[in-house]
Design a protein around this motif. Structure first.
Motif, PDB file in Angstrom:
ATOM      1  N   LEU A 182      45.191  22.736 -13.772  1.00 25.31           N
ATOM      2  CA  LEU A 182      45.715  23.907 -13.617  1.00 25.31           C
ATOM      3  C   LEU A 182      46.205  24.434 -12.387  1.00 25.31           C
ATOM      4  O   LEU A 182      45.579  24.117 -11.608  1.00 25.31           O
ATOM      5  CB  LEU A 182      44.567  25.138 -14.054  1.00 25.31           C
ATOM      6  CG  LEU A 182      43.818  24.919 -15.354  1.00 25.31           C
ATOM      7  CD1 LEU A 182      42.500  25.702 -15.210  1.00 25.31           C
ATOM      8  CD2 LEU A 182      44.604  25.115 -16.514  1.00 25.31           C
ATOM      9  N   PHE A 183      47.432  24.903 -12.472  1.00 28.83           N
ATOM     10  CA  PHE A 183      47.983  25.304 -10.987  1.00 28.83           C
ATOM     11  C   PHE A 183      49.046  26.406 -11.291  1.00 28.83           C
ATOM     12  O   PHE A 183      49.610  26.675 -12.552  1.00 28.83           O
ATOM     13  CB  PHE A 183      48.694  24.199 -10.245  1.00 28.83           C
ATOM     14  CG  PHE A 183      49.449  22.902 -11.233  1.00 28.83           C
ATOM     15  CD1 PHE A 183      50.961  23.386 -11.156  1.00 28.83           C
ATOM     16  CD2 PHE A 183      49.018  22.064 -11.929  1.00 28.83           C
ATOM     17  CE1 PHE A 183      51.738  22.418 -11.880  1.00 28.83           C
ATOM     18  CE2 PHE A 183      49.779  21.333 -12.723  1.00 28.83           C
ATOM     19  CZ  PHE A 183      51.016  21.290 -12.393  1.00 28.83           C
ATOM     20  N   ASN A 230      56.633  33.509 -13.813  1.00 26.46           N
ATOM     21  CA  ASN A 230      56.351  32.597 -14.830  1.00 26.46           C
ATOM     22  C   ASN A 230      56.136  31.198 -14.522  1.00 26.46           C
ATOM     23  O   ASN A 230      56.935  30.288 -14.773  1.00 26.46           O
ATOM     24  CB  ASN A 230      57.635  32.659 -15.998  1.00 26.46           C
ATOM     25  CG  ASN A 230      57.077  31.697 -17.180  1.00 26.46           C
ATOM     26  OD1 ASN A 230      56.259  31.606 -17.492  1.00 26.46           O
ATOM     27  ND2 ASN A 230      58.345  31.408 -18.003  1.00 26.46           N
ATOM     28  N   ASP A 231      54.892  31.090 -13.778  1.00 25.82           N
ATOM     29  CA  ASP A 231      54.758  29.900 -13.096  1.00 25.82           C
ATOM     30  C   ASP A 231      53.304  29.112 -13.193  1.00 25.82           C
ATOM     31  O   ASP A 231      52.946  28.256 -12.506  1.00 25.82           O
ATOM     32  CB  ASP A 231      55.115  29.820 -11.719  1.00 25.82           C
ATOM     33  CG  ASP A 231      54.043  30.927 -11.000  1.00 25.82           C
ATOM     34  OD1 ASP A 231      53.490  31.666 -11.729  1.00 25.82           O
ATOM     35  OD2 ASP A 231      54.056  31.150  -9.829  1.00 25.82           O
ATOM     36  N   LYS A 232      52.469  29.632 -14.187  1.00 25.10           N
ATOM     37  CA  LYS A 232      51.034  29.275 -14.335  1.00 25.10           C
ATOM     38  C   LYS A 232      51.229  28.040 -15.245  1.00 25.10           C
ATOM     39  O   LYS A 232      51.855  27.990 -16.335  1.00 25.10           O
ATOM     40  CB  LYS A 232      50.217  30.308 -14.892  1.00 25.10           C
ATOM     41  CG  LYS A 232      49.712  31.036 -14.063  1.00 25.10           C
ATOM     42  CD  LYS A 232      50.627  32.073 -13.563  1.00 25.10           C
ATOM     43  CE  LYS A 232      49.960  33.256 -12.687  1.00 25.10           C
ATOM     44  NZ  LYS A 232      50.907  33.980 -12.088  1.00 25.10           N
ATOM     45  N   VAL A 233      50.823  26.789 -14.801  1.00 21.29           N
ATOM     46  CA  VAL A 233      50.967  25.722 -15.446  1.00 21.29           C
ATOM     47  C   VAL A 233      49.547  24.960 -16.069  1.00 21.29           C
ATOM     48  O   VAL A 233      48.650  24.991 -15.179  1.00 21.29           O
ATOM     49  CB  VAL A 233      51.607  24.458 -14.907  1.00 21.29           C
ATOM     50  CG1 VAL A 233      51.953  23.222 -15.460  1.00 21.29           C
ATOM     51  CG2 VAL A 233      52.978  24.920 -14.207  1.00 21.29           C
ATOM     52  N   CYS A 234      49.496  24.555 -17.285  1.00 25.60           N
ATOM     53  CA  CYS A 234      48.282  23.999 -17.627  1.00 25.60           C
ATOM     54  C   CYS A 234      48.868  22.561 -18.134  1.00 25.60           C
ATOM     55  O   CYS A 234      49.884  22.571 -18.978  1.00 25.60           O
ATOM     56  CB  CYS A 234      47.556  24.617 -19.029  1.00 25.60           C
ATOM     57  SG  CYS A 234      46.460  23.812 -19.436  1.00 25.60           S
ATOM     58  N   GLN A 267      40.486  20.249 -13.047  1.00 19.64           N
ATOM     59  CA  GLN A 267      40.701  20.843 -11.488  1.00 19.64           C
ATOM     60  C   GLN A 267      41.782  21.946 -11.630  1.00 19.64           C
ATOM     61  O   GLN A 267      42.918  22.016 -12.175  1.00 19.64           O
ATOM     62  CB  GLN A 267      41.523  19.542 -11.005  1.00 19.64           C
ATOM     63  CG  GLN A 267      40.532  18.435 -10.672  1.00 19.64           C
ATOM     64  CD  GLN A 267      41.219  17.243  -9.684  1.00 19.64           C
ATOM     65  OE1 GLN A 267      42.230  17.381  -9.390  1.00 19.64           O
ATOM     66  NE2 GLN A 267      40.365  16.290  -9.853  1.00 19.64           N
ATOM     67  N   SER A 268      41.608  22.700 -10.559  1.00 23.49           N
ATOM     68  CA  SER A 268      42.665  23.924 -10.317  1.00 23.49           C
ATOM     69  C   SER A 268      43.269  23.811  -9.092  1.00 23.49           C
ATOM     70  O   SER A 268      42.342  23.412  -8.181  1.00 23.49           O
ATOM     71  CB  SER A 268      41.795  25.378 -10.656  1.00 23.49           C
ATOM     72  OG  SER A 268      40.819  25.454  -9.826  1.00 23.49           O
ATOM     73  N   ARG A 269      44.328  23.810  -9.082  1.00 24.64           N
ATOM     74  CA  ARG A 269      45.083  23.696  -7.607  1.00 24.64           C
ATOM     75  C   ARG A 269      45.789  25.035  -7.121  1.00 24.64           C
ATOM     76  O   ARG A 269      46.534  25.601  -8.127  1.00 24.64           O
ATOM     77  CB  ARG A 269      46.080  22.532  -7.551  1.00 24.64           C
ATOM     78  CG  ARG A 269      45.477  21.229  -7.877  1.00 24.64           C
ATOM     79  CD  ARG A 269      46.258  20.036  -8.215  1.00 24.64           C
ATOM     80  NE  ARG A 269      45.426  19.024  -8.806  1.00 24.64           N
ATOM     81  CZ  ARG A 269      45.520  17.974  -8.089  1.00 24.64           C
ATOM     82  NH1 ARG A 269      46.528  17.491  -7.240  1.00 24.64           N
ATOM     83  NH2 ARG A 269      44.751  16.881  -8.759  1.00 24.64           N
ATOM     84  N   GLY A 270      45.368  25.515  -5.953  1.00 22.16           N
ATOM     85  CA  GLY A 270      45.837  26.656  -5.556  1.00 22.16           C
ATOM     86  C   GLY A 270      45.246  28.172  -5.845  1.00 22.16           C
ATOM     87  O   GLY A 270      45.432  29.069  -5.271  1.00 22.16           O
ATOM     88  N   PHE A 271      44.191  27.810  -6.620  1.00 21.64           N
ATOM     89  CA  PHE A 271      43.127  28.860  -6.786  1.00 21.64           C
ATOM     90  C   PHE A 271      41.801  28.264  -6.933  1.00 21.64           C
ATOM     91  O   PHE A 271      41.627  27.249  -7.635  1.00 21.64           O
ATOM     92  CB  PHE A 271      43.802  29.916  -7.833  1.00 21.64           C
ATOM     93  CG  PHE A 271      44.042  29.033  -9.191  1.00 21.64           C
ATOM     94  CD1 PHE A 271      43.143  29.204 -10.186  1.00 21.64           C
ATOM     95  CD2 PHE A 271      45.172  28.633  -9.330  1.00 21.64           C
ATOM     96  CE1 PHE A 271      43.497  28.735 -11.418  1.00 21.64           C
ATOM     97  CE2 PHE A 271      45.750  27.975 -10.583  1.00 21.64           C
ATOM     98  CZ  PHE A 271      44.649  27.646 -11.650  1.00 21.64           C
TER      99      PHE A 271
END
Length: 141
Positions: free
Chosen positions: A64-65, A74-78, A28-32
């Protein structure tokens, strides 16, 4: 606007002599929106992980968010959670980076180390020389 894209994959990993194992993978991706390139990156890492431990893992949850949204940084998270078949335990790993592809690769690298650690710790506890469960005692304070 909040967008949550979701895909479900069935990953087939080879087993030594017994055939194949199917592993359920939830992404799942959140925000994109989840692009085809991101989906391919996740599938590649998930398949590599599944092939290394097909009997031990029953499924993967991948999130992924982007914590800052359009502000960047620096805020992309897996975040990856592997459900282990034995003992119904889970191993969780995550990584934050400015590049989501790097966050995916690093999170899976951490997951591999964590899985080895959890499974290795079980072996050490079970096969420790001189350990006899019938002589173990608890200490109450």
């Amino acid at each position: 606007a909040f967008f949550c894209g979701s895909i479900n994959l069935d990953c087939v990993a080879e087993r030594n002599e017994t055939g194949a194992v199917t592993m359920h993978i939830d992404v799942q991706s959140r925000g994109f929106s989840l692009s085809r390139a991101l989906q391919t990156a996740v599938e590649s890492e998930a398949r590599e992980y599944a092939i290394r431990s097909p009997q031990m893992v029953s499924g993967l949850l991948i999130r992924l968010f982007d914590t800052n949204g359009p502000r960047g940084g620096n805020d992309k998270v897996c975040l990856v959670q592997a459900r282990l078949s034995q003992g119904r335990k889970s191993v969780v790993a995550s990584h934050v980076d400015s590049d989501l592809y790097r966050a995916i690769a690093t999170a899976f690298s951490k997951l591999k180390r964590g899985t080895r650690s959890v499974l290795g710790a079980r072996k050490v506890l079970r096969h420790r020389p001189g350990f006899r469960p019938d002589t173990a005692r608890s200490i109450d304070k």
